[in-house]
Design a protein around this motif. Structure first.
Motif, PDB file in Angstrom:
ATOM      1  N   LEU A 232       0.942  -1.291   0.118  1.00 57.67           N
ATOM      2  CA  LEU A 232       0.067   0.052   0.013  1.00 57.67           C
ATOM      3  C   LEU A 232       0.802   1.370  -0.052  1.00 57.67           C
ATOM      4  CD1 LEU A 232      -2.887  -0.932   2.506  1.00 57.67           C
ATOM      5  CD2 LEU A 232      -3.073  -0.420   0.134  1.00 57.67           C
ATOM      6  N   ALA A 233       2.055   1.373   0.573  1.00 62.37           N
ATOM      7  CA  ALA A 233       2.702   2.486   0.987  1.00 62.37           C
ATOM      8  C   ALA A 233       3.451   2.832  -0.624  1.00 62.37           C
ATOM      9  CB  ALA A 233       3.996   2.136   1.693  1.00 62.37           C
ATOM     10  N   ASP A 234       3.525   1.803  -1.495  1.00 64.45           N
ATOM     11  CA  ASP A 234       4.078   2.448  -2.717  1.00 64.45           C
ATOM     12  C   ASP A 234       3.142   3.224  -3.551  1.00 64.45           C
ATOM     13  OD1 ASP A 234       6.342   0.523  -2.338  1.00 64.45           O
ATOM     14  OD2 ASP A 234       4.843  -1.243  -2.947  1.00 64.45           O
ATOM     15  N   TYR A 235       1.928   3.125  -3.490  1.00 66.73           N
ATOM     16  CA  TYR A 235       1.081   4.009  -4.085  1.00 66.73           C
ATOM     17  C   TYR A 235       1.401   5.629  -3.816  1.00 66.73           C
ATOM     18  CZ  TYR A 235      -1.594  -0.085  -5.037  1.00 66.73           C
ATOM     19  OH  TYR A 235      -1.904  -1.176  -5.496  1.00 66.73           O
ATOM     20  N   GLU A 236       1.503   5.837  -2.448  1.00 67.80           N
ATOM     21  CA  GLU A 236       1.887   7.019  -1.833  1.00 67.80           C
ATOM     22  C   GLU A 236       3.237   7.688  -2.400  1.00 67.80           C
ATOM     23  OE1 GLU A 236       1.894   9.910   2.090  1.00 67.80           O
ATOM     24  OE2 GLU A 236       1.388   7.880   2.292  1.00 67.80           O
ATOM     25  N   LYS A 237       4.104   6.666  -2.087  1.00 68.31           N
ATOM     26  CA  LYS A 237       5.259   6.792  -2.608  1.00 68.31           C
ATOM     27  C   LYS A 237       5.883   7.305  -4.048  1.00 68.31           C
ATOM     28  CE  LYS A 237       8.347   3.393  -2.896  1.00 68.31           C
ATOM     29  NZ  LYS A 237       9.262   2.169  -2.513  1.00 68.31           N
ATOM     30  N   THR A 238       5.009   6.553  -4.844  1.00 69.96           N
ATOM     31  CA  THR A 238       5.143   6.863  -6.333  1.00 69.96           C
ATOM     32  C   THR A 238       4.160   7.672  -7.107  1.00 69.96           C
ATOM     33  OG1 THR A 238       3.764   4.811  -6.940  1.00 69.96           O
ATOM     34  CG2 THR A 238       6.133   4.544  -6.885  1.00 69.96           C
ATOM     35  N   GLN A 267      -3.930  -5.026  -0.171  1.00 70.29           N
ATOM     36  CA  GLN A 267      -5.228  -4.299  -0.445  1.00 70.29           C
ATOM     37  C   GLN A 267      -5.550  -3.342   0.752  1.00 70.29           C
ATOM     38  OE1 GLN A 267      -7.381  -5.083  -3.442  1.00 70.29           O
ATOM     39  NE2 GLN A 267      -5.190  -5.634  -3.687  1.00 70.29           N
ATOM     40  N   PRO A 268      -6.483  -2.263   0.444  1.00 68.95           N
ATOM     41  CA  PRO A 268      -6.582  -1.063   1.333  1.00 68.95           C
ATOM     42  C   PRO A 268      -7.505  -1.670   2.321  1.00 68.95           C
ATOM     43  CG  PRO A 268      -7.054  -0.418  -0.870  1.00 68.95           C
ATOM     44  CD  PRO A 268      -6.833  -2.001  -1.099  1.00 68.95           C
ATOM     45  N   GLY A 269      -8.194  -2.579   2.017  1.00 72.28           N
ATOM     46  CA  GLY A 269      -9.261  -3.103   3.187  1.00 72.28           C
ATOM     47  C   GLY A 269      -8.824  -4.307   3.896  1.00 72.28           C
ATOM     48  N   GLY A 270      -7.649  -4.771   3.799  1.00 77.45           N
ATOM     49  CA  GLY A 270      -6.859  -5.643   4.310  1.00 77.45           C
ATOM     50  C   GLY A 270      -6.941  -6.939   3.501  1.00 77.45           C
ATOM     51  N   GLY A 271      -5.877  -7.914   3.446  1.00 78.54           N
ATOM     52  CA  GLY A 271      -5.831  -8.871   2.664  1.00 78.54           C
ATOM     53  C   GLY A 271      -4.709  -8.647   1.370  1.00 78.54           C
ATOM     54  N   THR A 272      -4.843  -9.690   0.470  1.00 78.58           N
ATOM     55  CA  THR A 272      -3.863  -9.640  -0.412  1.00 78.58           C
ATOM     56  C   THR A 272      -4.623 -10.131  -1.799  1.00 78.58           C
ATOM     57  OG1 THR A 272      -2.047  -9.948   1.005  1.00 78.58           O
ATOM     58  CG2 THR A 272      -1.573 -10.351  -1.300  1.00 78.58           C
ATOM     59  N   LYS A 273      -4.548  -9.489  -2.922  1.00 79.44           N
ATOM     60  CA  LYS A 273      -4.802  -9.648  -4.175  1.00 79.44           C
ATOM     61  C   LYS A 273      -3.701 -10.596  -4.909  1.00 79.44           C
ATOM     62  CE  LYS A 273      -6.260  -8.246  -8.688  1.00 79.44           C
ATOM     63  NZ  LYS A 273      -6.373  -6.918  -9.640  1.00 79.44           N
ATOM     64  N   VAL A 274      -4.094 -11.741  -5.398  1.00 80.19           N
ATOM     65  CA  VAL A 274      -2.850 -12.461  -6.391  1.00 80.19           C
ATOM     66  C   VAL A 274      -3.347 -12.554  -7.786  1.00 80.19           C
ATOM     67  CG1 VAL A 274      -1.577 -14.464  -6.186  1.00 80.19           C
ATOM     68  CG2 VAL A 274      -2.382 -13.644  -4.041  1.00 80.19           C
ATOM     69  N   SER A 275      -2.598 -12.310  -8.549  1.00 75.90           N
ATOM     70  CA  SER A 275      -2.692 -12.288  -9.919  1.00 75.90           C
ATOM     71  C   SER A 275      -1.982 -13.718 -10.346  1.00 75.90           C
ATOM     72  CB  SER A 275      -2.368 -11.327 -10.929  1.00 75.90           C
ATOM     73  OG  SER A 275      -3.401  -9.928 -10.557  1.00 75.90           O
ATOM     74  N   PHE A 276      -2.609 -14.666 -11.252  1.00 74.41           N
ATOM     75  CA  PHE A 276      -1.698 -15.712 -11.787  1.00 74.41           C
ATOM     76  C   PHE A 276      -1.765 -15.920 -13.236  1.00 74.41           C
ATOM     77  CE2 PHE A 276      -4.086 -16.586  -7.853  1.00 74.41           C
ATOM     78  CZ  PHE A 276      -3.310 -17.560  -6.991  1.00 74.41           C
ATOM     79  N   SER A 299      -5.522 -16.165 -14.020  1.00 73.00           N
ATOM     80  CA  SER A 299      -6.727 -16.198 -12.909  1.00 73.00           C
ATOM     81  C   SER A 299      -6.071 -15.389 -11.893  1.00 73.00           C
ATOM     82  CB  SER A 299      -6.760 -17.696 -12.274  1.00 73.00           C
ATOM     83  OG  SER A 299      -7.265 -18.542 -13.279  1.00 73.00           O
ATOM     84  N   GLY A 300      -6.938 -15.196 -10.854  1.00 73.52           N
ATOM     85  CA  GLY A 300      -6.788 -14.379  -9.747  1.00 73.52           C
ATOM     86  C   GLY A 300      -7.621 -14.624  -8.484  1.00 73.52           C
ATOM     87  N   ALA A 301      -7.116 -14.268  -7.280  1.00 70.48           N
ATOM     88  CA  ALA A 301      -7.709 -14.481  -6.034  1.00 70.48           C
ATOM     89  C   ALA A 301      -7.418 -13.555  -4.886  1.00 70.48           C
ATOM     90  CB  ALA A 301      -7.167 -16.074  -5.540  1.00 70.48           C
ATOM     91  N   ARG A 302      -8.148 -13.732  -3.904  1.00 70.09           N
ATOM     92  CA  ARG A 302      -7.841 -12.733  -2.912  1.00 70.09           C
ATOM     93  C   ARG A 302      -7.653 -13.639  -1.414  1.00 70.09           C
ATOM     94  NH1 ARG A 302     -10.423  -6.666  -1.694  1.00 70.09           N
ATOM     95  NH2 ARG A 302      -9.588  -6.241   0.609  1.00 70.09           N
ATOM     96  N   LEU A 303      -6.625 -13.241  -0.613  1.00 66.01           N
ATOM     97  CA  LEU A 303      -6.320 -13.851   0.660  1.00 66.01           C
ATOM     98  C   LEU A 303      -6.434 -12.731   1.640  1.00 66.01           C
ATOM     99  CD1 LEU A 303      -4.850 -15.574  -1.611  1.00 66.01           C
ATOM    100  CD2 LEU A 303      -3.487 -16.523   0.496  1.00 66.01           C
ATOM    101  N   GLY A 304      -7.518 -13.129   2.709  1.00 62.87           N
ATOM    102  CA  GLY A 304      -7.475 -12.286   3.549  1.00 62.87           C
ATOM    103  C   GLY A 304      -6.521 -12.422   4.668  1.00 62.87           C
TER     104      GLY A 304
END
Length: 325
Positions: A232-238, A267-276, A299-304
């Motif tokens: 998340l910090a990468d968005y503000e930094k860049t 992810q902003p609301g917590g967890g992690t999005k994964v692209s495969f 494919s894609g998924a999201r882990l909490g």
């Protein structure tokens, strides 16, 4: 077997005010299908509306710079609709807040999709996993409706098909794909302008975020798995936004020897999005382990779970998949 569009044609002919939706984090295929179908339905006297259930990525603002067609989904704003068509997804977890509204809605609905992973959203299900893009299915539906194909609609459909085939680089680009795109160009699509807008008009912030992803490139399984991550910090930094992560999966996939690529995004609301992405292994089944899914090779998924924990869990599962091949 070609899809039988007659049930959906009948539904759309009996209703005047369809709501056209796609998945959260909308892409060029989903929105291209939405916009082309909107154009066609309006041409035959209907009153369609196009909505998205998450922010419009800056990359796609050129599609509707004044936002006169693409609307942000808000339940109270769409009480006038009499049916729903969902394009480019058939799973609840890809619908965001719109999914909550849809579960409670009595409106007739239809899914038009090309992904293997599907839930029962109720209503009609027009799914063809052999289609290279939702844009092709939207084209078939427009033809089945007997609606005209305007230059604007052809442009939207070309964008949909071209992007979902990696601009014709992926195995899902076939002779039929080129035949369809030839017809779309003849109808007014402009591939040059589309390519420049999609791939040669990135913001400086997007490039800076790409640089972060490149710096973090890593490999596992003797170089067969490539991966990177965005915090998340990468968005503000860049100065970038989450939509700027859309094509990052291409970089680990492009590393020599990589068979399976992964991008982990906090992810902003917590967890992690994964692209495969994969060259051969069925990553849709891998993504389904965490409630995700999609295509065999994409494919894609999201882990909490926090990014670091999610990364190690998914990488271990990916290594097991490759070891079992």
């Amino acid at each position: 077997m070609p899809l039988d569009w007659s049930p959906l044609v009948d539904l759309l002919r009996r209703h005047e005010r369809p709501l056209l939706m796609t998945h959260v984090r909308p892409d060029a295929d989903g929105m291209g299908a939405q916009l082309a179908l909107h154009d066609a339905l309006a041409a035959i006297g209907k009153y369609p509306r196009v909505a998205i259930a998450s922010k419009l990525p800056p990359r796609y603002e050129f599609l509707d710079p004044k936002r006169t067609v693409i609307e942000d989904f808000k339940p109270a704003a769409f009480t006038d609709r009499d049916c729903v068509v969902i394009l480019d997804t058939g799973t609840w977890n890809q619908l965001g807040d719109f999914g909550d509204w849809l579960r409670k809605s009595p409106l007739p609905r239809a899914v038009v999709d090309h992904h293997r992973t599907q839930d029962d959203l109720g209503g009609l299900q027009l799914v063809d996993t052999t289609a290279e893009a939702a844009g092709r299915l939207a084209y078939e539906l427009i033809r089945a409706l007997g609606a005209p194909l305007s230059a604007a609609a052809a442009n939207h459909l070309f964008m949909a098909v071209a992007t979902d085939t990696g601009w014709f680089r992926h195995p899902n680009a076939t002779a039929q794909t080129f035949a369809l795109c030839g017809e779309l160009v003849a109808a007014g699509a402009n591939p040059t302008a589309l390519y420049e807008q999609l791939y040669e008009a990135a913001s400086l912030a997007r490039f800076k975020l790409t640089a972060v992803a490149l710096e973090r490139l890593g490999v596992r399984a003797n170089g067969k798995i490539g991966f990177t991550e965005i915090a998340l910090a990468d968005y503000e930094k860049t100065g970038s936004v989450p939509g700027d992560t859309e094509d990052l999966i291409n970089y680990p996939r492009s590393v020599e020897g990589v068979e399976l690529a992964l991008v982990f995004i906090e992810q902003p609301g917590g967890g992690t999005k994964v692209s495969f992405r994969s060259r051969a292994a069925d990553v849709s089944k891998l993504a389904e382990k965490w409630g995700g899914g999609g295509h065999k090779l994409a494919s894609g998924a999201r882990l909490g779970k926090p990014l670091a924990e999610a990364r190690e869990e998914v990488l271990a599962a990916a290594e097991a998949v490759l070891a079992g091949q």
